[in-house]
Design an enzyme around this catalytic site. Structure first.
Site, PDB file in Angstrom:
ATOM      1  N   ASP A  60      56.211  43.203  25.718  1.00 38.69           N
ATOM      2  CA  ASP A  60      55.094  43.779  26.476  1.00 38.69           C
ATOM      3  C   ASP A  60      54.779  42.863  27.660  1.00 38.69           C
ATOM      4  OD1 ASP A  60      52.634  45.950  25.606  1.00 38.69           O
ATOM      5  OD2 ASP A  60      52.249  44.515  27.222  1.00 38.69           O
ATOM      6  N   VAL A  93      50.433  54.861  28.074  1.00 42.98           N
ATOM      7  CA  VAL A  93      51.768  55.408  28.344  1.00 42.98           C
ATOM      8  C   VAL A  93      52.031  56.497  27.303  1.00 42.98           C
ATOM      9  CG1 VAL A  93      54.223  54.912  28.565  1.00 42.98           C
ATOM     10  CG2 VAL A  93      52.547  53.167  29.242  1.00 42.98           C
ATOM     11  N   HIS A 137      55.405  54.895  21.356  1.00 42.54           N
ATOM     12  CA  HIS A 137      55.881  53.511  21.233  1.00 42.54           C
ATOM     13  C   HIS A 137      55.051  52.792  20.191  1.00 42.54           C
ATOM     14  CE1 HIS A 137      52.710  53.669  24.278  1.00 42.54           C
ATOM     15  NE2 HIS A 137      52.355  52.443  23.874  1.00 42.54           N
ATOM     16  N   HIS A 151      53.612  49.104  19.031  1.00 42.80           N
ATOM     17  CA  HIS A 151      53.361  47.706  19.373  1.00 42.80           C
ATOM     18  C   HIS A 151      53.656  46.872  18.126  1.00 42.80           C
ATOM     19  CE1 HIS A 151      50.814  48.412  23.083  1.00 42.80           C
ATOM     20  NE2 HIS A 151      50.699  49.590  22.505  1.00 42.80           N
ATOM     21  N   GLN A 166      45.599  54.380  24.570  1.00 41.41           N
ATOM     22  CA  GLN A 166      46.955  54.729  24.998  1.00 41.41           C
ATOM     23  C   GLN A 166      46.989  54.924  26.510  1.00 41.41           C
ATOM     24  OE1 GLN A 166      48.679  58.222  23.132  1.00 41.41           O
ATOM     25  NE2 GLN A 166      50.747  57.668  23.805  1.00 41.41           N
TER      26      GLN A 166
END
Ligand code: AMP
Length: 116
Positions: free
Chosen positions: A33, A98, A102, A104, A96
């Site tokens: 990230d 994006v 996904h 993390h 959120q």
């Protein structure tokens, strides 16, 4: 997907923009990230842009979700102590930013986190 609606993760997957990639196969990519929230902060991202969040992925391709989890486990062992927090933000008010599913992967010294 058109350029107008593609997310930054698609541009990372297609190598239009750089990322610190730590894992890749035909279905998944994982990279660090850009704004880490823990000593280890990775994003594990299915390459398909079909799913905006984890519930859509779970409904549409549960095997791929299982692969995301297994990849997180493997990377937390390789890059940290094998203990980790797995976070999927779902929706703008939940953080959120994006809208390409996904995970993390957060590991190392999480005791200061408000969620600990
Ligand atoms: P979320 O807020 O759950 O949608 O997570 C999106 C994450 O992507 C954030 O933690 C950002 O710091 C991260 N991010 C955004 N752009 C990049 C980038 N170019 N490379 C790596 N991580 C990024």
């Amino acid at each position: 997907m058109s350029e107008a609606t593609s997310t930054i993760f698609e541009r990372i997957i297609s190598r239009d923009i750089p990322a610190d990639v730590v894992f890749e196969n035909d279905r998944i990519i994982a990279f660090r990230d850009i704004a880490p929230q823990a000593p280890l902060h990775l994003l594990v991202v299915p390459k398909t842009a079909e799913y905006a969040n984890v519930a859509e992925l779970a409904a549409g391709d549960p095997a791929l979700l299982a692969e995301v989890v297994a990849t997180a486990e493997q990377l937390a062992s390789e890059h940290s102590n094998g203990e980790y927090r797995l976070v999927f933000n779902s929706g703008e008010s939940a953080g959120q930013t994006v809208f390409h599913v996904h995970a993390h992967v957060l590991s190392g010294s999480l005791n200061e986190s408000p969620l600990a």
